[in-house]
Design a protein around this motif. Structure first.
Motif, PDB file in Angstrom:
ATOM      1  N   THR B 399      13.872  50.641  80.792  1.00 20.59           N
ATOM      2  CA  THR B 399      14.940  50.395  81.766  1.00 20.59           C
ATOM      3  C   THR B 399      15.777  49.224  81.266  1.00 20.59           C
ATOM      4  O   THR B 399      15.332  48.443  80.423  1.00 20.59           O
ATOM      5  CB  THR B 399      14.379  50.006  83.151  1.00 20.59           C
ATOM      6  N   GLU B 400      16.953  49.077  81.828  1.00 19.88           N
ATOM      7  CA  GLU B 400      17.855  47.990  81.458  1.00 19.88           C
ATOM      8  C   GLU B 400      17.144  46.633  81.535  1.00 19.88           C
ATOM      9  O   GLU B 400      17.227  45.807  80.629  1.00 19.88           O
ATOM     10  CB  GLU B 400      19.075  48.020  82.402  1.00 19.88           C
ATOM     11  N   GLU B 401      16.423  46.459  82.598  1.00 20.00           N
ATOM     12  CA  GLU B 401      15.755  45.167  82.830  1.00 20.00           C
ATOM     13  C   GLU B 401      14.636  44.933  81.817  1.00 20.00           C
ATOM     14  O   GLU B 401      14.545  43.866  81.202  1.00 20.00           O
ATOM     15  CB  GLU B 401      15.196  45.151  84.262  1.00 20.00           C
ATOM     16  N   GLU B 402      13.797  45.966  81.631  1.00 19.15           N
ATOM     17  CA  GLU B 402      12.704  45.869  80.649  1.00 19.15           C
ATOM     18  C   GLU B 402      13.246  45.581  79.255  1.00 19.15           C
ATOM     19  O   GLU B 402      12.728  44.776  78.501  1.00 19.15           O
ATOM     20  CB  GLU B 402      11.920  47.195  80.592  1.00 19.15           C
ATOM     21  N   TRP B 403      14.322  46.309  78.938  1.00 17.87           N
ATOM     22  CA  TRP B 403      14.940  46.199  77.608  1.00 17.87           C
ATOM     23  C   TRP B 403      15.442  44.790  77.346  1.00 17.87           C
ATOM     24  O   TRP B 403      15.146  44.182  76.327  1.00 17.87           O
ATOM     25  CB  TRP B 403      16.056  47.235  77.500  1.00 17.87           C
ATOM     26  N   LYS B 404      16.170  44.255  78.290  1.00 19.68           N
ATOM     27  CA  LYS B 404      16.736  42.918  78.102  1.00 19.68           C
ATOM     28  C   LYS B 404      15.634  41.891  77.898  1.00 19.68           C
ATOM     29  O   LYS B 404      15.723  41.019  77.040  1.00 19.68           O
ATOM     30  CB  LYS B 404      17.607  42.535  79.305  1.00 19.68           C
ATOM     31  N   LYS B 405      14.598  42.013  78.723  1.00 20.57           N
ATOM     32  CA  LYS B 405      13.493  41.059  78.658  1.00 20.57           C
ATOM     33  C   LYS B 405      12.760  41.170  77.323  1.00 20.57           C
ATOM     34  O   LYS B 405      12.543  40.183  76.614  1.00 20.57           O
ATOM     35  CB  LYS B 405      12.524  41.345  79.822  1.00 20.57           C
TER      36      LYS B 405
END
Lengths: 471, 471
Positions: B399-405
């Motif tokens: 997900t966008e959030e997982e990816w960024k982190k």
């Protein structure tokens, strides 16, 4: 120029000397009359000024502490290596502290995996050459003055004989340790081959003539030592024919390591100076070429093409030097040209413009016109293959007044012609103090202003080698 | 940072548009909704912002007039070539004017006497290669992205495949014409081979990512085209063995033109992407080497030594490609690696650190640990011979959030390790917008402060590509 004016610099007093003695010990601090007169000038002559105090530094930490002190107290600082410069760049115009770097002269590391050599700035060029060549490596930059320090070479971005094939000093500096004017220490570049990580401070320091930062360590790029080298000495009936052949050599796509030109008068002077015969001195003009590579056949193919080309262009002969002894006879003479010319006169000054390679003949012809027109001896030799000329105007029996006037007029003409030929003021000796006027003539206000801004970006109080380059 | 803050920049209004239309004509001024969305980003993705107005310029004079106007009116300006960058360097973070340089794309002069090519900044790398090679000359810098403009290459100091033997873009830039942020035009360097005439502005502009001046012309150094080139594809049982052999090749004093490494997964991706078979895909890891020179024997001697060395180090075979067709099959695949890897995932980001050559294996091993530890796909290929790695972290189904982190954590680890290995943040793609945090981590305050001062020396109003590199 912003920054301090000369009358705002602090004069050295007892407190300063006490600080330096406490930091460095009494033996490495020379004050007033203890300083040898040699430290007031470089090889240029004509401009000299004593530092107020001269200190020998041994470490980055010492340099940093001296700079920090100077920064806090508004004391100008000039860095000096062997003092072999030709433009007065290491003359302490405003007195102050001279940092003598010659005892920071250790070779720190040869890294065979990464082909790098890490050195302190006071190591001499001849020491580097010997060290790496004994280990089958090669540091290509090869300026004539082998007793210069590597720190000095980096600061002038010295070029030397082999720039035709290999490039100049900047091309062989991978990383630097620097002490900034305020005493901060930074490392720029490193052992890496590629670097696109912010503005290339390393490349700007190369050629900055001690005005932006103090170099305390350098990581140099090495190459494998070529297995074979051969030199060709090629006599021509006259200089025009010799130099006129050079663009044709370049165009032929042979890649010589070096292409030097020389005239009979200079060879005779070198014979007299060295007390040794040159392999041939019967012709008016010569080209001296070297080729290097890893096999005899590879080099032969290259030089045979060039030899044939030269003979077609009117060369009188081609002398091949493939033994160490014969090469030594030629190149030791070439290395002595500057001193040899100097020994024939009372005083001289030099112009080391660099012009596009196909404009060398134009420029040299023009110096002959000047010689006649001004009735003054002019001698030249230099790097025909890269367009970098060393032209010497000789004082001989002129009075001080006549000499100053004539030199100034002749130089004015030469630098003007160099500009017309799209050349630059200095190929490798730098601007220092002596060539500033010609730099100001070459570049417009916008350009000079930008250089002054760069100086202030590094040295906001204008303490490091003030009065040089663009000031 | 001194200079203007973003809220002090003037917004584009009708008066500005009228000025630009009057100067350039209506056809070359794109305003608001007329601007294609492509101009809001480069190949990085992740960061995008539209310029307020995009103009196509055709001459130095036009660039100068636009810059002067922008300077007088406090309007930020971003310069753009083909937009193939990978760090967001050409994204107009503060809107303003985008200077589209792609129509300044003329090859102005081939000078065979001086071995130089004079070009406008919008000429593509592939156009330069074709033009000079058809005339038997050689421009060595060879980045994978052939549709980049030369202006962009100079601004990132691109390196490419052949840096092992020939060096990077900076080494092949002899002179530049520049428009300064206030509209002044200066020329730095020229056709000369050596230059020690004041601070080397040319060398500082190389790699400055459009933040110091606008390049409107470049004089490039050419070499004679080597007569023969040969490629060796060398399979190894695993990547460790392949990369571990590279320092030994360097140490052997053979001088390859390029040493690339690649892994099976990347080759398979390229086969699928191109719909073409690679000469071999059965091994886990490969080295790809080229050798060039002017005779078959010369090259053979070189590559036979290296082939033997590789076999002694455990290579499974040595495939020699000496026909154009076979070389094309290999190098077209190599050229497609970036796009091929991209096609296997939803999004990716890249790290192009450069480490000393003998630390490549350490770094790549570490990326394998990260792949396992963070459970994220990481693919790499790159320039084993010069230590410049291209490591891609793939988003896949995150997900966008997982990816960024995850990306941020993985990058943090990678850049930290690169620093520990005495590497630098970027070997050739630059810092731009995306890698600033890692630049700030690499260098201390004194270093960053100096870069900021340099920026202000060129651009006191902070109008040229603000928010990039050291800001």
């Amino acid at each position: 120029m912003n920054g301090l004016c000369s009358n705002e610099y602090k004069k050295i007093d007892e407190r300063d000397i006490n600080f330096l003695v406490e930091l460095l010990g009494k033996d490495r601090v020379y004050y007033g009359a203890e300083i040898n007169e040699d430290y007031s000038h470089d090889e240029l002559g004509g401009i000299s000024k004593m530092p107020e105090v001269m200190v020998e530094v041994l470490s980055t930490d010492e340099v940093s502490k001296v700079m920090k002190y100077a920064y806090e107290n508004n004391i100008p600082v000039v860095v000096r290596g062997s003092g072999t410069g030709l433009v007065g760049a290491s003359v302490p115009l405003y007195g102050g502290i001279m940092l003598n770097m010659t005892k920071m002269n250790r070779i720190l590391e040869l890294d065979e995996d990464n082909l790098t050599l890490t050195v302190e700035p006071g190591v001499l060029l001849m020491e580097i050459a010997k060290y790496v060549e004994e280990r089958d490596f090669f540091y290509p930059p090869d300026p004539g003055e082998k007793s210069a320090t590597i720190g000095g070479n980096i600061n002038t971005n010295a070029g030397g004989m082999r720039a035709v094939k290999y490039g100049v000093t900047r091309d062989f500096v991978r990383g630097l340790e620097l002490v900034l004017p305020n005493g901060n220490v930074i490392e720029v570049g490193g052992k890496v081959v590629k670097n696109s990580s912010g503005y290339s401070i390393k490349d700007m320091i190369c050629g900055s003539e001690g005005t932006l930062a103090v170099i305390t360590k350098a990581v140099l790029k090495l190459l494998p030592l070529p297995k074979k080298t051969i030199s060709l000495l090629i006599p021509f009936p006259n200089l025009q024919m010799a130099i006129g052949t050079v663009p044709k050599i370049i165009k032929s796509k042979a890649v010589p390591t070096a292409i030097e030109f020389m005239q009979r008068e200079v060879i005779l002077a070198a014979e007299e100076y060295l007390g040794k015969k040159f392999p041939d001195n019967t012709s008016d003009a010569y080209l001296l070429l070297t080729f290097d590579g890893n096999s005899k056949e590879e080099i032969e193919r290259n030089y045979e093409k060039v030899a044939e080309l030269c003979l077609n262009e009117g060369a009188l002969d081609v002398f091949i030097s493939d033994t160490d002894e014969r090469k030594e006879a030629i190149w030791s003479a070439r290395g002595a040209f500057l001193e040899a010319v100097k020994a024939t006169t009372t005083e001289m000054d030099e112009c080391d413009v660099c012009v596009p390679r196909n404009k060398v003949a134009d420029f040299i012809n023009y110096t002959h016109e000047l010689q006649e027109g001004f009735n003054v001896r002019i001698r030249s030799f230099g790097h025909a293959g890269d367009g970098n000329l060393h032209v010497y105007v000789l004082r001989d029996e002129l009075t001080e007044e006549e000499w100053k006037k004539k030199l100034s007029e002749v130089f004015e003409c030469m630098y003007k012609r160099a500009r017309e030929l799209n050349g630059v003021v200095s190929g490798e000796h730098g601007i220092g103090y002596a060539k500033r006027a010609y730099l100001f003539e070459q570049y417009d206000e916008a350009y000079i202003e930008l250089m002054k801004n760069i100086k202030l970006a590094f040295d906001p109080k204008n303490l490091l080698n003030p009065g040089k380059v663009c000031q």
